[in-house]
Design a protein around this motif. Structure first.
Motif, PDB file in Angstrom:
ATOM      1  N   GLY A 276      -7.411  -2.444  -6.195  1.00  0.00           N
ATOM      2  CA  GLY A 276      -7.840  -3.955  -5.848  1.00  0.00           C
ATOM      3  C   GLY A 276      -6.966  -5.045  -6.502  1.00  0.00           C
ATOM      4  O   GLY A 276      -6.526  -5.992  -5.588  1.00  0.00           O
TER       5      GLY A 276
ATOM      6  N   ARG B 171      -3.644  -5.073  -4.321  1.00  0.00           N
ATOM      7  CA  ARG B 171      -3.862  -5.497  -3.030  1.00  0.00           C
ATOM      8  C   ARG B 171      -4.215  -7.218  -2.963  1.00  0.00           C
ATOM      9  O   ARG B 171      -3.548  -7.835  -2.143  1.00  0.00           O
ATOM     10  CB  ARG B 171      -5.029  -4.805  -2.319  1.00  0.00           C
ATOM     11  CG  ARG B 171      -4.781  -3.413  -1.794  1.00  0.00           C
ATOM     12  CD  ARG B 171      -5.897  -2.861  -1.125  1.00  0.00           C
ATOM     13  NE  ARG B 171      -6.443  -3.890   0.243  1.00  0.00           N
ATOM     14  CZ  ARG B 171      -5.603  -3.840   1.085  1.00  0.00           C
ATOM     15  NH1 ARG B 171      -4.607  -3.023   1.279  1.00  0.00           N
ATOM     16  NH2 ARG B 171      -6.115  -4.486   2.157  1.00  0.00           N
ATOM     17  N   LEU B 172      -4.881  -7.394  -3.971  1.00  0.00           N
ATOM     18  CA  LEU B 172      -5.254  -9.170  -3.880  1.00  0.00           C
ATOM     19  C   LEU B 172      -3.916 -10.006  -4.332  1.00  0.00           C
ATOM     20  O   LEU B 172      -3.828 -10.905  -3.594  1.00  0.00           O
ATOM     21  CB  LEU B 172      -6.271  -9.330  -4.791  1.00  0.00           C
ATOM     22  CG  LEU B 172      -7.581  -9.071  -4.684  1.00  0.00           C
ATOM     23  CD1 LEU B 172      -8.735  -9.195  -5.822  1.00  0.00           C
ATOM     24  CD2 LEU B 172      -8.227  -9.492  -3.382  1.00  0.00           C
TER      25      LEU B 172
ATOM     26  N   ARG C 135      -0.912  -8.964  -3.270  1.00  0.00           N
ATOM     27  CA  ARG C 135      -0.058  -8.792  -2.283  1.00  0.00           C
ATOM     28  C   ARG C 135      -0.403  -9.702  -1.038  1.00  0.00           C
ATOM     29  O   ARG C 135       0.655 -10.026  -0.166  1.00  0.00           O
ATOM     30  CB  ARG C 135      -0.032  -7.335  -1.814  1.00  0.00           C
ATOM     31  CG  ARG C 135       0.820  -6.323  -2.691  1.00  0.00           C
ATOM     32  CD  ARG C 135       2.508  -6.765  -2.423  1.00  0.00           C
ATOM     33  NE  ARG C 135       2.812  -6.520  -0.933  1.00  0.00           N
ATOM     34  CZ  ARG C 135       3.536  -5.257  -0.476  1.00  0.00           C
ATOM     35  NH1 ARG C 135       3.919  -4.533  -1.406  1.00  0.00           N
ATOM     36  NH2 ARG C 135       4.257  -5.289   0.872  1.00  0.00           N
ATOM     37  N   PHE C 136      -1.519 -10.092  -1.182  1.00  0.00           N
ATOM     38  CA  PHE C 136      -2.022 -11.084  -0.112  1.00  0.00           C
ATOM     39  C   PHE C 136      -1.259 -12.437  -0.281  1.00  0.00           C
ATOM     40  O   PHE C 136      -1.477 -13.378   0.580  1.00  0.00           O
ATOM     41  CB  PHE C 136      -3.602 -11.326  -0.130  1.00  0.00           C
ATOM     42  CG  PHE C 136      -4.133 -10.381   0.528  1.00  0.00           C
ATOM     43  CD1 PHE C 136      -4.215 -10.422   2.117  1.00  0.00           C
ATOM     44  CD2 PHE C 136      -5.244  -9.539   0.078  1.00  0.00           C
ATOM     45  CE1 PHE C 136      -5.027  -9.484   2.552  1.00  0.00           C
ATOM     46  CE2 PHE C 136      -5.945  -8.637   0.401  1.00  0.00           C
ATOM     47  CZ  PHE C 136      -5.851  -8.556   1.845  1.00  0.00           C
TER      48      PHE C 136
ATOM     49  N   GLY D  12       1.878 -13.023  -0.208  1.00  0.00           N
ATOM     50  CA  GLY D  12       3.074 -13.215   0.555  1.00  0.00           C
ATOM     51  C   GLY D  12       3.935 -12.140   0.923  1.00  0.00           C
ATOM     52  O   GLY D  12       3.534 -10.932   0.568  1.00  0.00           O
ATOM     53  N   ILE D  13       4.907 -12.409   1.992  1.00  0.00           N
ATOM     54  CA  ILE D  13       5.735 -11.360   2.672  1.00  0.00           C
ATOM     55  C   ILE D  13       6.578 -10.722   1.628  1.00  0.00           C
ATOM     56  O   ILE D  13       6.836  -9.582   1.550  1.00  0.00           O
ATOM     57  CB  ILE D  13       6.410 -11.968   3.831  1.00  0.00           C
ATOM     58  CG1 ILE D  13       5.204 -12.472   4.727  1.00  0.00           C
ATOM     59  CG2 ILE D  13       6.883 -10.894   4.505  1.00  0.00           C
ATOM     60  CD1 ILE D  13       5.878 -12.978   5.962  1.00  0.00           C
TER      61      ILE D  13
ATOM     62  N   GLU E 192      -1.394 -21.065  -6.277  1.00  0.00           N
ATOM     63  CA  GLU E 192      -2.734 -21.080  -5.745  1.00  0.00           C
ATOM     64  C   GLU E 192      -3.756 -19.987  -6.153  1.00  0.00           C
ATOM     65  O   GLU E 192      -4.739 -20.058  -5.900  1.00  0.00           O
ATOM     66  CB  GLU E 192      -2.432 -20.695  -4.120  1.00  0.00           C
ATOM     67  CG  GLU E 192      -1.765 -21.932  -3.611  1.00  0.00           C
ATOM     68  CD  GLU E 192      -1.376 -21.470  -2.040  1.00  0.00           C
ATOM     69  OE1 GLU E 192      -1.817 -20.358  -1.425  1.00  0.00           O
ATOM     70  OE2 GLU E 192      -0.611 -22.364  -1.449  1.00  0.00           O
ATOM     71  N   LEU E 193      -3.005 -19.052  -7.008  1.00  0.00           N
ATOM     72  CA  LEU E 193      -4.103 -18.092  -7.392  1.00  0.00           C
ATOM     73  C   LEU E 193      -5.487 -18.372  -7.943  1.00  0.00           C
ATOM     74  O   LEU E 193      -6.321 -17.846  -7.821  1.00  0.00           O
ATOM     75  CB  LEU E 193      -3.126 -17.020  -8.238  1.00  0.00           C
ATOM     76  CG  LEU E 193      -3.908 -15.676  -8.319  1.00  0.00           C
ATOM     77  CD1 LEU E 193      -4.007 -14.785  -6.927  1.00  0.00           C
ATOM     78  CD2 LEU E 193      -3.046 -14.805  -9.321  1.00  0.00           C
TER      79      LEU E 193
ATOM     80  N   ARG F 122      -7.690 -19.669  -5.380  1.00  0.00           N
ATOM     81  CA  ARG F 122      -8.204 -18.622  -4.559  1.00  0.00           C
ATOM     82  C   ARG F 122      -9.437 -17.919  -5.062  1.00  0.00           C
ATOM     83  O   ARG F 122     -10.472 -17.338  -4.770  1.00  0.00           O
ATOM     84  CB  ARG F 122      -7.143 -17.463  -4.227  1.00  0.00           C
ATOM     85  CG  ARG F 122      -6.360 -18.065  -3.184  1.00  0.00           C
ATOM     86  CD  ARG F 122      -5.380 -16.857  -2.884  1.00  0.00           C
ATOM     87  NE  ARG F 122      -4.348 -17.278  -2.019  1.00  0.00           N
ATOM     88  CZ  ARG F 122      -3.580 -16.321  -1.043  1.00  0.00           C
ATOM     89  NH1 ARG F 122      -4.195 -15.180  -1.238  1.00  0.00           N
ATOM     90  NH2 ARG F 122      -2.723 -16.905  -0.262  1.00  0.00           N
TER      91      ARG F 122
ATOM     92  N   LEU G 291      -2.902  -5.093   5.612  1.00  0.00           N
ATOM     93  CA  LEU G 291      -4.003  -5.954   5.659  1.00  0.00           C
ATOM     94  C   LEU G 291      -5.358  -5.552   5.391  1.00  0.00           C
ATOM     95  O   LEU G 291      -6.250  -5.865   4.688  1.00  0.00           O
ATOM     96  CB  LEU G 291      -3.826  -7.087   6.523  1.00  0.00           C
ATOM     97  CG  LEU G 291      -2.447  -7.985   6.397  1.00  0.00           C
ATOM     98  CD1 LEU G 291      -2.821  -9.136   7.368  1.00  0.00           C
ATOM     99  CD2 LEU G 291      -2.372  -8.654   4.867  1.00  0.00           C
ATOM    100  N   ALA G 292      -5.595  -4.647   6.304  1.00  0.00           N
ATOM    101  CA  ALA G 292      -6.987  -3.932   6.468  1.00  0.00           C
ATOM    102  C   ALA G 292      -7.418  -3.219   5.169  1.00  0.00           C
ATOM    103  O   ALA G 292      -6.233  -2.350   4.685  1.00  0.00           O
ATOM    104  CB  ALA G 292      -7.160  -3.260   7.679  1.00  0.00           C
ATOM    105  N   SER G 293      -8.490  -3.419   4.564  1.00  0.00           N
ATOM    106  CA  SER G 293      -8.879  -2.724   3.479  1.00  0.00           C
ATOM    107  C   SER G 293      -8.944  -1.154   3.645  1.00  0.00           C
ATOM    108  O   SER G 293      -9.569  -0.735   4.453  1.00  0.00           O
ATOM    109  CB  SER G 293      -9.892  -3.341   2.701  1.00  0.00           C
ATOM    110  OG  SER G 293     -10.673  -2.266   1.962  1.00  0.00           O
TER     111      SER G 293
END
Lengths: 333, 191
Positions: free
Chosen positions: B81, B84-85, B87-88, B90-91, B102-103, B106, B186-188
């Motif tokens: 979790g 993954r969160l 990694r959202f 940025g590239i 921003e974390l 968010r 991106l897809a969980s």
């Protein structure tokens, strides 16, 4: 156009358009696809979609009645909604405009709330979305939410486990492992409320005081533990055996109202308790008197009434000589 | 904040050193429970106190315990979790650093209850960053160092991460393509 927009005509290159709107679509005046942004191209299955007619690729969900792109532009007041003909699960929404100079039609599409499904279905990455798109935030939210929900579900399960354990503890007599007074009351109330017929044995130890006085409290405690074991052995899983006072016990037997059956259960318990209980080289000798009542002998049985009647039956048993069982009806006979 | 850190500390010590070690920590810290719930509230200061006890039991510095815990949060294969969160964000790793500010926002959007401390990122020069973080929990900067180290690794980035006090982290990115980044869909995976 709304106030505040300055009317400047700009020309924009294909690459910039692709970066700003990776899901745009350019169609000619006939409604044939001329170009598509990189992300939309991926969704449409590559370059093979070029040249296809709008209505062969998309099904229009709104505005109602529109099929061709021209109809969509004419009827859609603000935005339109589409689905892909080959992937019905993913919906799209968009805005469109006829470009006066070239005669082309420009549509800009987005996944809207179907984003999560689309990401899985088309294997999209963050590079597939415009830098201004809130797609990443939406996906972040969905996952964060799922994590929190999972965490809460875990917390609920752990709390429920703790509650059951605490409840169990609150209803158990620690010395004998039998149910306690409160548990017995709850059982009786439930059986009376649901009008379930049941038998009730009220059991009082004979000579227990002598054991306590002559051999001491540890011997007394050992005797009580033994009684607990005997009552557990002599009752079924659906029965409730409880210690409701110092040396006073009840056994509640749902569905058992036959006087002979109840009397034989009582006799069996008494016989077991008359057996000498060895404790540190000494034999503790006790017996028991049992009062028996049946819910079916009462027109509207309630817990307090049944317990009081069982107490009277017990008194009668003690009077008749120790080590006896007596059945009592509502009339006191 | 204490609840999240305590839960993470519990997971880290139990996964890495075993349940008996965690139980020893709880006993020495005089705790009445052995399980911290991330959604409950604990007395402020509990996290720092328990971490110090854990450091004593493990014979390491409390800073090292917090740092390793931060790394464990990201790399622990049992729950993906956190990684993954993050990694959202940025590239690439520098992209990720830029979204750190921003974390907290968010996270607040997802769960209003969780109040992450404000993070401020300053670009000191090309590939040089300073992150400042103000938190009541003194170990938090060390946790962040552990997380950043693990995320740099996840992105395949070679960098130097240093901290000199309780509020400041310096990051020098040496090679953004040092290794292949770990794959991120991106897809969980849970659907």
């Amino acid at each position: 156009m709304s106030a505040g927009c300055i009317s400047v005509n700009i020309s924009i290159g294909g690459e910039t358009l692709a970066r700003f709107m990776p899901m745009h679509l350019l169609l000619d005046g006939e409604g044939r696809i001329v170009a598509a942004g990189p992300t939309l191209q991926r969704v449409l299955g590559g370059k093979s979609a070029l040249g296809a007619r709008f209505e062969d690729v998309f099904e229009v969900r709104s505005p109602g009645g529109a099929t061709t792109v021209a109809e969509v532009l004419d009827r859609a007041a603000h935005r339109f909604r589409l689905t892909l003909r080959n992937r019905a699960r993913v919906g799209l929404r968009g805005v469109g405009q006829r470009l006066s100079e070239s005669g082309l039609i420009l549509l800009n599409l987005s996944f809207g709330i179907d984003l999560i499904a689309a990401v899985g279905e088309f294997g999209l990455t963050d590079a597939d979305f415009a830098a201004t798109d809130l797609a990443m935030e939406l996906l972040f939210m969905a996952e964060a939410n799922a994590s929190v929900t999972r965490e809460l579900r875990g917390l609920n399960l752990r709390l429920e486990g703790a509650r059951v354990a605490a409840e169990e503890e609150a209803l158990t007599d620690p010395l004998t492992g039998l149910r306690n007074r409160r548990a017995a009351d709850l059982w009786l109330e439930r059986l009376c409320a649901t009008e379930t017929p049941f038998g009730l044995l009220n059991l009082d130890l004979d000579y227990f005081k002598q054991v306590n006085d002559s051999l001491g409290h540890p011997a007394g405690d050992f005797v009580l533990e033994t009684v607990g074991r005997v009552l557990r052995e002599q009752s079924r899983a659906e029965d409730c055996a409880a210690r409701i006072g110092g040396d006073e016990f009840v056994v509640i037997l749902p569905g058992r109202t036959d006087p002979d059956v109840l009397a034989s259960i009582a006799a069996r318990i008494i016989a077991r308790l008359r057996e000498p209980i060895p404790f540190e080289g000494q034999a503790c000798l006790i017996s028991a008197s049992v009062g028996i009542v049946r819910s079916v002998d009462f027109p509207h049985p309630d817990a307090a009434e049944m317990l009081a009647a069982a107490d009277r039956a017990l008194y009668a048993a003690k009077h008749a000589g120790r080590g006896q069982a007596r059945l009592l009806g509502a009339d006191g006979v | 904040m204490d609840a999240l850190l305590l839960r993470s500390l519990q997971g880290y010590v139990r996964d890495t050193f075993g349940l008996p070690v965690w139980q020893a920590v709880c006993r020495r810290a005089g705790l009445t429970v052995e399980t911290f719930e991330p959604m409950l509230r604990y007395e402020p200061g509990t996290a720092d106190r328990v971490a110090q006890v854990a450091a004593d039991v493990l014979g390491r510095s409390v800073e090292a315990v917090w740092e390793d815990m931060g790394t464990h949060l990201v790399t622990n294969p049992r729950h993906q979790g956190v990684r993954r969160l993050l990694r959202f964000g940025g590239i690439g790793f520098t992209d990720f650093l830029h979204t750190l500010e921003e974390l907290p926002g968010r996270t607040r959007l997802a769960v209003t209850e969780i109040d992450l401390p404000d993070l401020q990122l300053d670009e000191l020069g090309p590939d040089r960053f300073e992150i400042r973080c103000q938190s009541r929990v003194s170990g938090l900067v060390r946790v962040l160092v552990g997380i950043l180290t693990a995320m740099a690794d996840d992105y395949g980035t070679l960098c130097v991460i240093e901290t000199d006090d309780q509020t400041r982290i310096l990051v020098r990115v040496l090679d953004s393509f040092h290794n292949t980044a770990r794959r991120f869909d991106l897809a969980s995976p849970g659907g």
